[in-house]
Motif scaffolding. Structure first.
Motif, PDB file in Angstrom:
ATOM      1  N   PHE A 209       0.335   3.752  -3.046  1.00 60.17           N
ATOM      2  CA  PHE A 209      -0.369   4.998  -2.735  1.00 60.17           C
ATOM      3  C   PHE A 209       0.439   5.973  -1.888  1.00 60.17           C
ATOM      4  O   PHE A 209       0.029   7.113  -1.702  1.00 60.17           O
ATOM      5  CB  PHE A 209      -1.683   4.677  -2.009  1.00 60.17           C
ATOM      6  CG  PHE A 209      -2.601   3.813  -2.809  1.00 60.17           C
ATOM      7  CD1 PHE A 209      -3.218   4.281  -3.955  1.00 60.17           C
ATOM      8  CD2 PHE A 209      -2.834   2.504  -2.432  1.00 60.17           C
ATOM      9  CE1 PHE A 209      -4.052   3.482  -4.692  1.00 60.17           C
ATOM     10  CE2 PHE A 209      -3.682   1.685  -3.167  1.00 60.17           C
ATOM     11  CZ  PHE A 209      -4.290   2.179  -4.298  1.00 60.17           C
ATOM     12  N   GLY A 210       1.555   5.550  -1.355  1.00 57.25           N
ATOM     13  CA  GLY A 210       2.347   6.386  -0.475  1.00 57.25           C
ATOM     14  C   GLY A 210       1.890   6.238   0.965  1.00 57.25           C
ATOM     15  O   GLY A 210       0.728   5.954   1.246  1.00 57.25           O
ATOM     16  N   ALA A 211       2.800   6.446   1.894  1.00 53.58           N
ATOM     17  CA  ALA A 211       2.474   6.257   3.309  1.00 53.58           C
ATOM     18  C   ALA A 211       2.012   7.551   3.956  1.00 53.58           C
ATOM     19  O   ALA A 211       1.208   7.521   4.879  1.00 53.58           O
ATOM     20  CB  ALA A 211       3.678   5.696   4.046  1.00 53.58           C
ATOM     21  N   GLY A 212       2.515   8.673   3.488  1.00 52.27           N
ATOM     22  CA  GLY A 212       2.137   9.944   4.099  1.00 52.27           C
ATOM     23  C   GLY A 212       2.582   9.986   5.554  1.00 52.27           C
ATOM     24  O   GLY A 212       3.742   9.773   5.873  1.00 52.27           O
TER      25      GLY A 212
ATOM     26  N   TYR B  35       0.831  -1.198   0.000  1.00 50.32           N
ATOM     27  CA  TYR B  35       0.000   0.000   0.000  1.00 50.32           C
ATOM     28  C   TYR B  35       0.873   1.259   0.000  1.00 50.32           C
ATOM     29  O   TYR B  35       0.586   2.230  -0.708  1.00 50.32           O
ATOM     30  CB  TYR B  35      -0.932  -0.006   1.216  1.00 50.32           C
ATOM     31  CG  TYR B  35      -1.911   1.138   1.238  1.00 50.32           C
ATOM     32  CD1 TYR B  35      -3.149   1.004   0.649  1.00 50.32           C
ATOM     33  CD2 TYR B  35      -1.592   2.361   1.843  1.00 50.32           C
ATOM     34  CE1 TYR B  35      -4.062   2.053   0.658  1.00 50.32           C
ATOM     35  CE2 TYR B  35      -2.487   3.407   1.845  1.00 50.32           C
ATOM     36  CZ  TYR B  35      -3.718   3.247   1.259  1.00 50.32           C
ATOM     37  OH  TYR B  35      -4.615   4.288   1.258  1.00 50.32           O
ATOM     38  N   ALA B  36       1.955   1.237   0.788  1.00 47.67           N
ATOM     39  CA  ALA B  36       2.856   2.390   0.852  1.00 47.67           C
ATOM     40  C   ALA B  36       3.561   2.618  -0.482  1.00 47.67           C
ATOM     41  O   ALA B  36       3.770   3.767  -0.890  1.00 47.67           O
ATOM     42  CB  ALA B  36       3.874   2.194   1.964  1.00 47.67           C
ATOM     43  N   LEU B  37       3.903   1.544  -1.189  1.00 44.53           N
ATOM     44  CA  LEU B  37       4.559   1.698  -2.485  1.00 44.53           C
ATOM     45  C   LEU B  37       3.607   2.217  -3.550  1.00 44.53           C
ATOM     46  O   LEU B  37       4.001   3.016  -4.405  1.00 44.53           O
ATOM     47  CB  LEU B  37       5.151   0.359  -2.941  1.00 44.53           C
ATOM     48  CG  LEU B  37       6.393  -0.117  -2.195  1.00 44.53           C
ATOM     49  CD1 LEU B  37       6.767  -1.524  -2.642  1.00 44.53           C
ATOM     50  CD2 LEU B  37       7.545   0.836  -2.420  1.00 44.53           C
TER      51      LEU B  37
END
Length: 96
Positions: free
Chosen positions: A17-20, A13-15
């Protein structure tokens, strides 16, 4: 040093959509899901690359040239006639 996280996301998910401000969960399932997605991407890219390479390296279509050259001759399973008794024949016994 470490801030408290209000949300935890997987590596995949972090890759994507990004983790923010979220924390990234690093456990076996998170790592395996990212690895599985990577492998699926590699397989898809290999298939596409092989098709592209085959299309770029193929010569003229042999089937069309044979049918245009001799349309009246029936097709046979033998591509050529060869005399097996000939010494330098393409088809010969291995016991010579």
């Amino acid at each position: 040093m470490f801030a408290e996280c209000s949300e935890t996301v997987s590596i995949l998910y972090a890759l994507v959509f990004g983790a923010g401000e979220a924390c990234v969960r690093i456990d076996i399932w998170s790592i395996l899901s990212a690895f599985a997605a990577f492998m699926v991407g590699v397989v898809i890219l290999q298939v596409l690359a092989r098709r592209l390479w085959a299309r770029l390296t193929q010569g003229p279509d042999i089937g069309e040239s044979l049918s245009e050259a001799a349309p009246s001759e029936p097709r046979t399973d033998k591509p050529f006639h060869d005399d097996p008794s000939y010494r330098h024949s393409a088809i010969r016994s291995s016991r010579r």
